[in-house]
Design a protein around this motif. Structure first.
Motif, PDB file in Angstrom:
ATOM      1  N   ILE A  41       0.435  -1.171   0.462  1.00 57.59           N
ATOM      2  CA  ILE A  41       0.037   0.143   0.070  1.00 57.59           C
ATOM      3  C   ILE A  41       1.247   1.600  -0.026  1.00 57.59           C
ATOM      4  O   ILE A  41       0.773   2.417  -0.726  1.00 57.59           O
ATOM      5  CB  ILE A  41      -0.987   0.290   1.636  1.00 57.59           C
ATOM      6  CG1 ILE A  41      -1.845  -1.405   1.273  1.00 57.59           C
ATOM      7  CG2 ILE A  41      -1.577   1.445   1.949  1.00 57.59           C
ATOM      8  CD1 ILE A  41      -2.625  -1.499   2.060  1.00 57.59           C
ATOM      9  N   CYS A  42       1.963   1.336   0.498  1.00 57.07           N
ATOM     10  CA  CYS A  42       2.875   2.843   0.931  1.00 57.07           C
ATOM     11  C   CYS A  42       3.297   2.694  -0.791  1.00 57.07           C
ATOM     12  O   CYS A  42       3.912   3.518  -0.859  1.00 57.07           O
ATOM     13  CB  CYS A  42       3.684   2.354   1.659  1.00 57.07           C
ATOM     14  SG  CYS A  42       3.251   2.251   3.517  1.00 57.07           S
ATOM     15  N   ILE A  43       3.759   1.561  -1.356  1.00 55.61           N
ATOM     16  CA  ILE A  43       4.390   1.500  -2.281  1.00 55.61           C
ATOM     17  C   ILE A  43       3.999   2.183  -3.372  1.00 55.61           C
ATOM     18  O   ILE A  43       3.691   3.164  -3.904  1.00 55.61           O
ATOM     19  CB  ILE A  43       5.651   0.423  -2.409  1.00 55.61           C
ATOM     20  CG1 ILE A  43       6.459  -0.003  -1.789  1.00 55.61           C
ATOM     21  CG2 ILE A  43       5.494   0.432  -3.948  1.00 55.61           C
ATOM     22  CD1 ILE A  43       7.678  -1.212  -1.770  1.00 55.61           C
ATOM     23  N   GLY A  44       2.962   1.498  -3.623  1.00 58.13           N
ATOM     24  CA  GLY A  44       1.592   2.288  -4.656  1.00 58.13           C
ATOM     25  C   GLY A  44       1.383   3.775  -4.356  1.00 58.13           C
ATOM     26  O   GLY A  44       0.975   3.874  -5.161  1.00 58.13           O
ATOM     27  N   SER A  45       0.924   3.937  -3.101  1.00 60.18           N
ATOM     28  CA  SER A  45       0.308   6.085  -2.493  1.00 60.18           C
ATOM     29  C   SER A  45       2.057   5.994  -3.245  1.00 60.18           C
ATOM     30  O   SER A  45       1.879   7.916  -4.051  1.00 60.18           O
ATOM     31  CB  SER A  45       0.909   5.783  -1.566  1.00 60.18           C
ATOM     32  OG  SER A  45       0.177   7.073  -0.684  1.00 60.18           O
ATOM     33  N   ILE A  46       3.380   6.153  -2.625  1.00 60.05           N
ATOM     34  CA  ILE A  46       4.400   6.978  -3.208  1.00 60.05           C
ATOM     35  C   ILE A  46       4.667   7.115  -5.109  1.00 60.05           C
ATOM     36  O   ILE A  46       4.842   8.296  -5.141  1.00 60.05           O
ATOM     37  CB  ILE A  46       5.836   5.885  -2.447  1.00 60.05           C
ATOM     38  CG1 ILE A  46       6.016   6.174  -0.965  1.00 60.05           C
ATOM     39  CG2 ILE A  46       7.095   6.548  -3.901  1.00 60.05           C
ATOM     40  CD1 ILE A  46       7.109   5.247  -1.305  1.00 60.05           C
ATOM     41  N   VAL A  47       3.777   5.991  -5.470  1.00 58.24           N
ATOM     42  CA  VAL A  47       4.067   5.907  -6.683  1.00 58.24           C
ATOM     43  C   VAL A  47       3.274   6.636  -7.445  1.00 58.24           C
ATOM     44  O   VAL A  47       3.357   7.374  -8.682  1.00 58.24           O
ATOM     45  CB  VAL A  47       4.276   4.105  -7.840  1.00 58.24           C
ATOM     46  CG1 VAL A  47       3.949   4.594  -9.117  1.00 58.24           C
ATOM     47  CG2 VAL A  47       6.119   3.524  -6.972  1.00 58.24           C
ATOM     48  N   PHE A  48       2.006   6.671  -6.631  1.00 61.27           N
ATOM     49  CA  PHE A  48       0.868   7.400  -7.951  1.00 61.27           C
ATOM     50  C   PHE A  48       0.737   8.391  -7.324  1.00 61.27           C
ATOM     51  O   PHE A  48      -0.524   9.092  -7.943  1.00 61.27           O
ATOM     52  CB  PHE A  48      -0.614   6.067  -8.001  1.00 61.27           C
ATOM     53  CG  PHE A  48       0.001   4.237  -8.570  1.00 61.27           C
ATOM     54  CD1 PHE A  48       0.252   5.112  -9.954  1.00 61.27           C
ATOM     55  CD2 PHE A  48      -0.021   3.465  -8.174  1.00 61.27           C
ATOM     56  CE1 PHE A  48       0.251   3.824 -11.166  1.00 61.27           C
ATOM     57  CE2 PHE A  48       0.325   2.351  -8.583  1.00 61.27           C
ATOM     58  CZ  PHE A  48       0.446   2.183 -10.482  1.00 61.27           C
ATOM     59  N   VAL A 196       7.166   2.029   5.435  1.00 60.60           N
ATOM     60  CA  VAL A 196       6.074   2.804   6.077  1.00 60.60           C
ATOM     61  C   VAL A 196       5.989   4.105   6.054  1.00 60.60           C
ATOM     62  O   VAL A 196       5.075   4.823   5.859  1.00 60.60           O
ATOM     63  CB  VAL A 196       6.195   1.500   6.896  1.00 60.60           C
ATOM     64  CG1 VAL A 196       4.812   2.123   7.442  1.00 60.60           C
ATOM     65  CG2 VAL A 196       5.606  -0.037   6.879  1.00 60.60           C
ATOM     66  N   THR A 197       7.046   4.361   7.139  1.00 60.82           N
ATOM     67  CA  THR A 197       7.578   5.773   6.944  1.00 60.82           C
ATOM     68  C   THR A 197       6.899   7.098   6.046  1.00 60.82           C
ATOM     69  O   THR A 197       6.142   7.592   6.015  1.00 60.82           O
ATOM     70  CB  THR A 197       8.320   6.710   8.274  1.00 60.82           C
ATOM     71  OG1 THR A 197       8.760   5.437   9.079  1.00 60.82           O
ATOM     72  CG2 THR A 197       8.233   8.343   8.450  1.00 60.82           C
ATOM     73  N   ALA A 198       7.211   6.724   5.107  1.00 57.95           N
ATOM     74  CA  ALA A 198       7.785   7.141   3.499  1.00 57.95           C
ATOM     75  C   ALA A 198       6.016   7.522   2.784  1.00 57.95           C
ATOM     76  O   ALA A 198       5.566   7.864   2.675  1.00 57.95           O
ATOM     77  CB  ALA A 198       8.703   7.040   2.502  1.00 57.95           C
ATOM     78  N   GLY A 199       5.630   6.610   3.444  1.00 58.07           N
ATOM     79  CA  GLY A 199       4.356   5.815   2.577  1.00 58.07           C
ATOM     80  C   GLY A 199       3.457   6.451   3.222  1.00 58.07           C
ATOM     81  O   GLY A 199       2.722   7.762   2.733  1.00 58.07           O
ATOM     82  N   VAL A 200       3.282   6.651   5.031  1.00 56.90           N
ATOM     83  CA  VAL A 200       2.518   7.414   5.427  1.00 56.90           C
ATOM     84  C   VAL A 200       2.191   8.734   5.041  1.00 56.90           C
ATOM     85  O   VAL A 200       1.876   9.633   5.208  1.00 56.90           O
ATOM     86  CB  VAL A 200       2.617   7.085   7.270  1.00 56.90           C
ATOM     87  CG1 VAL A 200       2.218   8.183   7.862  1.00 56.90           C
ATOM     88  CG2 VAL A 200       2.394   6.115   8.227  1.00 56.90           C
TER      89      VAL A 200
END
Length: 412
Positions: A41-48, A196-200
């Protein structure tokens, strides 16, 4: 009539004494699924979705004027209200810098065109009438400057270099102090904490500033400290394990987690409390946005680091160690010994012995426990030269032969 302690009370008592029976390692597949979903979920939020970058990365406009001697108190709320009335949107950051007569108000916003800049400066002067160098209210007392996004990029590049150096040093330290499997598990846990920290931040939309990047580096040391504490206990519990048949590597590692669980929880709570205080004082009382960025990244990172140290790093270590055929064979011997003990209690034939101690016998069990305690005690002392305890089957061999006795009469 005596009361029997409840199961919940026993669990809490075991948590504080380090003798709890929480099966953390046995449920590692559940933790893998949970952590894996969070990371995806975090990687998806960072990418999109990306990040809400501050003006230090995107560029913008900065205004500043003295907060002392103004006609109207120039607090953060009043200045922000004037800015929003002129531009139609909120400023990126409005904060008070300094104290007493040297206090000033700092406004940081997205790039303003010349017309907006002139209107904003005039509105600020009409409202607050800041004192200039001549001692009288002056429009020149409000200074403005352009903020370049290259500075934030430089901070980010330096942080990435520092992160790479940190990871290399951590790998070398863990590989030499512990072992390669522990180094790999610790690095995976650190990568989880960063993602996770970056994704949040990406999901919630917190503004990313240079303080955020710096705060991200500080949480890595905390996460590593917690992991090293657990791994050190695992190393102590598994010393000489290949010569014992009372516990498998997974069970010894799970015991280490239970023994350090309360220490990890207390450490995390103590680390979070100053961060909460930083947010309350810095944001609630002073209105300083930079402190908010630093506090938020530390809070998210501390929580993620504590969870990964307990629920991810050690289960990963167990899976890596169980790839070794020696630990697989030792686990098989433990299972076989338990089956023989269960058969003996049930009065069934025990089958062919395979050379492992029969722990259904009280005397043999006491001997095995003494050997295990001796292995744990030796974990804090350097091993003596010569054959190890494992090589001698857990027994200390006495010196034999003529060399161990007095030679008798000396020849003339």
């Amino acid at each position: 009539m005596a009361t029997t302690p409840s199961r919940k009370t026993g669990r809490l008592s075991g948590l504080y004494t380090g003798t709890g029976s929480f099966d953390i390692v046995g449920r590692r597949r559940v933790w893998y699924v949970v952590f894996g979903l969070f990371v995806l979920i975090c990687i998806g939020s960072i990418v999109f979705r990306g990040f809400n970058l501050g003006i230090d990365f995107t560029g913008g406009t900065q205004l500043q004027f003295s907060a002392s001697g103004t006609a109207v108190p120039a607090d953060v709320e009043a200045v922000g209200s004037v800015y929003e009335h002129v531009t139609g949107h909120e400023a990126a950051a409005v904060q008070t810098v300094g104290t007493g007569n040297s206090a000033s108000v700092l406004i940081r916003s997205e790039p303003l065109n010349p017309t907006q800049l002139v209107q904003l400066k005039q509105a600020l002067f009409d409202t607050f009438k800041p004192i200039g160098t001549t001692g009288a209210p002056s429009l020149q007392a409000i200074s403005d400057s352009d903020v370049s996004g290259s500075w934030g990029g430089q901070i980010t590049r330096q942080a990435i270099i520092a992160l790479a150096v940190f990871l290399v040093l951590v790998t070398v330290f863990l590989a030499f102090y512990f072992e390669r499997a522990m180094a790999i598990a610790a690095l995976i846990a650190l990568a989880h904490d960063v993602i996770v920290t970056a994704g949040v931040y990406s999901i919630v939309g917190f503004e990313v500033s240079p303080a955020t990047v710096i705060g991200l580096l500080t949480i890595l040391g905390f996460s590593l400290y917690d992991t090293v504490v657990v791994f050190d206990k695992v190393k102590e519990n598994t010393r000489g394990l290949l010569g014992l048949t009372r516990r498998t590597y997974a069970e010894a590692a799970n015991l280490a987690l239970n023994q350090t669980l309360m220490r990890s929880i207390n450490t995390s709570l103590i680390a979070v409390l100053p961060v909460v205080g930083l947010m309350v004082v810095g944001v609630g009382l002073l209105g300083v946005g930079t402190l908010a960025d630093l506090a938020l990244v530390q809070m998210v990172g501390i929580i993620a680091g504590a969870l990964s140290s307990l629920l991810l790093a050690t289960p990963l270590l167990v899976d890596l160690k169980m790839r070794d055929r020696r630990f697989q064979q030792q686990a098989a011997r433990v299972v076989a010994r338990r089956q023989r003990a269960a058969a003996a209690l049930a009065g069934e034939p025990e089958g062919e012995p395979d050379g492992d101690p029969d722990l259904s016998d009280d005397g043999v069990l006491a001997t095995e426990l003494r050997r295990e305690r001796a292995m744990a005690a030796a974990a804090s002392r350097p091993a003596r030269p010569g054959k190890s305890v494992e090589q001698r089957g857990g027994r200390t061999a006495r010196p034999t032969g003529k060399a161990s006795r007095p030679a008798g009469k000396r020849r003339g």
